[in-house]
Structure formats: C-alpha cells, structure tokens
Enzyme design. Structure first.
Site, mmCIF file in Angstrom:
data_model
loop_
_atom_site.group_PDB
_atom_site.id
_atom_site.type_symbol
_atom_site.label_atom_id
_atom_site.label_comp_id
_atom_site.label_asym_id
_atom_site.label_seq_id
_atom_site.Cartn_x
_atom_site.Cartn_y
_atom_site.Cartn_z
ATOM 1 N N LYS A 82 -3.761 -45.886 -3.324
ATOM 2 C CA LYS A 82 -3.847 -46.388 -1.944
ATOM 3 C C LYS A 82 -5.299 -46.331 -1.453
ATOM 4 C CE LYS A 82 0.933 -45.140 -1.012
ATOM 5 N NZ LYS A 82 1.969 -44.439 -0.254
ATOM 6 N N GLN A 87 2.967 -38.896 2.310
ATOM 7 C CA GLN A 87 3.495 -39.251 1.000
ATOM 8 C C GLN A 87 4.818 -38.524 0.754
ATOM 9 O OE1 GLN A 87 2.208 -41.646 -0.869
ATOM 10 N NE2 GLN A 87 3.836 -41.426 -2.382
ATOM 11 N N ASP A 115 3.782 -46.852 7.389
ATOM 12 C CA ASP A 115 4.870 -47.035 6.421
ATOM 13 C C ASP A 115 6.114 -47.681 7.032
ATOM 14 O OD1 ASP A 115 4.502 -46.323 3.776
ATOM 15 O OD2 ASP A 115 4.780 -44.184 4.122
HETATM 16 N N1 LIG Z 1 5.248 -42.435 2.312
HETATM 17 C C1 LIG Z 1 5.742 -43.068 1.258
HETATM 18 N N2 LIG Z 1 6.125 -42.382 0.177
HETATM 19 C C2 LIG Z 1 6.636 -43.051 -0.881
HETATM 20 C C3 LIG Z 1 6.734 -44.469 -0.874
HETATM 21 C C4 LIG Z 1 6.334 -45.156 0.288
HETATM 22 O O1 LIG Z 1 6.412 -46.406 0.392
HETATM 23 N N3 LIG Z 1 5.818 -44.428 1.328
HETATM 24 N N4 LIG Z 1 7.137 -45.153 -1.994
HETATM 25 C C5 LIG Z 1 7.212 -44.452 -3.267
HETATM 26 C C6 LIG Z 1 5.922 -44.321 -4.019
HETATM 27 N N5 LIG Z 1 4.883 -45.330 -3.763
HETATM 28 C C7 LIG Z 1 4.253 -45.352 -2.579
HETATM 29 O O2 LIG Z 1 3.883 -44.360 -2.032
HETATM 30 C C8 LIG Z 1 4.336 -46.096 -4.840
HETATM 31 C C9 LIG Z 1 4.996 -46.271 -6.026
HETATM 32 C C10 LIG Z 1 4.403 -46.984 -7.082
HETATM 33 C C11 LIG Z 1 3.158 -47.525 -6.923
HETATM 34 C C12 LIG Z 1 2.449 -48.236 -8.031
HETATM 35 O O3 LIG Z 1 1.441 -48.849 -7.791
HETATM 36 N N6 LIG Z 1 2.951 -48.154 -9.238
HETATM 37 C C13 LIG Z 1 2.304 -48.759 -10.393
HETATM 38 C C14 LIG Z 1 2.397 -47.809 -11.570
HETATM 39 C C15 LIG Z 1 1.645 -46.532 -11.377
HETATM 40 C C16 LIG Z 1 1.892 -45.586 -12.566
HETATM 41 O O4 LIG Z 1 1.407 -45.922 -13.645
HETATM 42 O O5 LIG Z 1 2.510 -44.535 -12.376
HETATM 43 C C17 LIG Z 1 3.026 -50.043 -10.762
HETATM 44 O O6 LIG Z 1 4.238 -50.170 -10.475
HETATM 45 O O7 LIG Z 1 2.403 -50.909 -11.361
HETATM 46 C C18 LIG Z 1 2.500 -47.379 -5.731
HETATM 47 C C19 LIG Z 1 3.088 -46.678 -4.703
HETATM 48 C C20 LIG Z 1 7.718 -43.027 -3.043
HETATM 49 N N7 LIG Z 1 7.024 -42.384 -1.981
#
Ligand SMILES: Nc1nc2c(c(=O)[nH]1)N[C@@H](CN(C=O)c1ccc(C(=O)N[C@@H](CCC(=O)O)C(=O)O)cc1)CN2
Length: 284
Positions: free
Chosen positions: A53, A97, A120
C-alpha cells in the site's frame, strides 16, 4: 475452452496512472493526500500488504503515514493510535490492517475511527451508508472486483452471482454493491452453512470465491463461460499462495482472475481511489 484473464495487475496500473494526475492536480490546489496505516503484530501477509500500500502511495504521489504496534499491544494502545490519526491533519485517510490480533475487539477499533477518514469503507457508519444507498467510500476488495469485471466487459446486470464467504472485508459488503440499481445483479451468498455449494456454483454466471479454502471451487462445478474471481488466500507448505479456485477451472470458465495478480492489486488500487476521492471532496 481457455478462460480470458481478468488482469488485476494491468488494470490497477491503469488506475494508478489516472490517480497520479489527479494527485498532482490536488497538490496544485494545496492539498496533499496522506494515507495512514495501522499495523499490529508481525503477520508476514499483513506486513506485505501494508508495504504494498505504501509503495503504491509513493508511485502516485500520496504521502505515507505508517504506525506499527507489536502483537502484544493492548486495546487501549491501539485505540490511542486511532485517536492520533483522527486528529492528524496530514492523514487525510487511513486504514487499520485486518485481522487484528486475537483478544482485540476489532469492531470497537473500527467504530472509533473518524468515518470521514475511513479509507477502507469499513466503518459502521459507512457500511450503513452503503446499505442506505448514500454516498460513502466503498470497501476496497468488493469495489475492486466490480471495477475489474467492468473494465473487462463482463456483464454484471442481470447476472446470477454466487459469493462464497461472509467475512467483513469481502463477503458481507459484496452483495450490497452487486444489488445496487447500477449493478442489478442477483446474488446468492454461500458460506460454511450452505448445504449444497456445488448446486449453487453450477448456476452462477459470476463466482466470487472468498472463503479462504484451498481449491474449493472445482472445474466440474463451474458453468462453461462463467467469470470466476479468486479472492482466497491459503498458503502451501512452501509459502506460495493457493487460491480458492482449482487451476482446472481455467479450462471451463470464460473469465478467470489469477491469484496472485488478480483481485489483490485491485484492492490496493481501490484504496488509493478512496483516498484521492476524499481529498477531492475536501476541496469541493
Ligand atoms: N483493513 C483491511 N484489511 C484487510 C483487507 C482490506 O481491504 N482492508 N483485505 C485483506 C488484505 N489486503 C488488503 O489489506 C490485501 C490482500 C492482497 C493484496 C495483494 O496485493 N496481493 C498480491 C499478492 C501478494 C503476495 O504475494 O502475498 C496479489 O494478489 O497479487 C493486497 C492487499 C485482509 N485485510
């Protein structure tokens, strides 16, 4: 059939490019958007998401405010940081988070946030606004999924959508977004209490799998041509991401989101959109 890719990485890059210009315009008006993050504990997944982020913020010109607390932090210590960001004028929007460590009352922390700084869309006031169809920041993953479908020309209007999962970040808000008049989808929400998941999946034009159960959605349960979005994150013994969707689904589906590279980057892009939109509203 080999499914077409719902390319989250490329779509997020296009969104970020548009945001870069909007942030520059805001700065010319004397407003610098600033995203705050509160990370509690040392979960490697959460650390990675938060780092991503802030990388995104740097790319588009949004200022970063990072607050980290140890996994032993108390409810009061976390709430003190929430109060601090509520008051900090440099922080125009922020997120806590999730998940927070066991024993912390997550809802109490979210309720304490200034709803106008909720980047969020997960503050109860903003979820309520969504239910009432009032303007509000939209939860990032559900909104990212809609944007991904729209930008790839997948028909949402009138579609039979099955959402698998009922968590606060995706499963709960996703049907609220899909059933707005602007989307007009018909939604079935499945969860661990669903008796015959396969029967529901087979009828779906769009499947949104957010259960966190590895390879839950199998090729034989997917209607040919359906759009399948894989939001689940389980980890293999080697630490690699294993999604909720079995790789064979790509042979049946019309559209499929890769995981990684699908919904994850869209979640992050939509967060930046919320921050920029809030800053734009502040200058009228
Ligand atoms: N406050 C929040 N917490 C969480 C949220 C949210 O929207 N707000 N969602 C999820 C986690 N999340 C954001 O925080 C999130 C998940 C995945 C990715 C991402 O870019 N994933 C990559 C892979 C990364 C890796 O290799 O592990 C992808 O899919 O290409 C970003 C954000 C739970 N918590």
């Amino acid at each position: 059939m080999t499914a077409q890719i719902l390319d989250g990485k490329a779509t997020a890059a296009a969104i970020k490019s548009d945001l870069t210009a909007r942030v520059a315009a805001l700065k010319e008006k004397g407003v610098t958007p600033g995203l705050g993050t509160i990370l509690v504990g040392d979960d490697p997944g959460s650390q990675k998401y938060v780092a991503g982020k802030h990388r995104d913020c740097a790319q588009v010109g949004i200022a970063s405010i990072q607050r980290e607390l140890p996994g032993t932090a108390t409810q009061e210590e976390i709430e003190a940081v929430v109060r601090e960001l509520n008051e900090d004028p440099a922080c125009t929007g922020y997120i806590v988070q999730l998940p927070l460590p066991r024993g912390i009352d997550e809802n109490r922390v979210l309720e304490l946030m200034d709803p106008d700084k909720d980047a969020d869309g997960l503050h109860p006031m903003n979820l309520g606004r969504l239910v009432l169809n009032e303007p509000a920041p939209l939860p990032c993953t559900p909104n990212g999924i809609l944007t991904l479908l729209r930008r790839h020309g997948v028909e949402i209007k009138g579609a039979e959508v099955v959402v698998v999962g009922r968590g606060v970040t995706i499963g709960r808000p996703m049907p609220l977004l899909l059933t707005r008049r602007s989307e007009n989808a018909t939604v079935t929400q499945c969860h661990t209490g669903t008796r015959d998941l396969a029967a529901h999946l087979r009828r779906a034009d769009i499947i949104i799998a957010a259960a966190g159960s590895a390879h839950l959605v199998r090729a034989e349960d997917v209607k040919p041509g359906a759009a399948v979005l894989d939001v689940g994150v389980s980890r293999s013994a080697e630490g690699k991401i294993v999604g909720d969707v079995h790789p064979d689904v790509a042979e049946v589906a019309g559209w499929i989101s890769p995981n990684p590279g699908g919904v994850g980057p869209m979640t992050r892009a939509q967060l930046l959109v919320n921050v920029v939109e809030a800053a734009e509203r502040s200058v009228g």
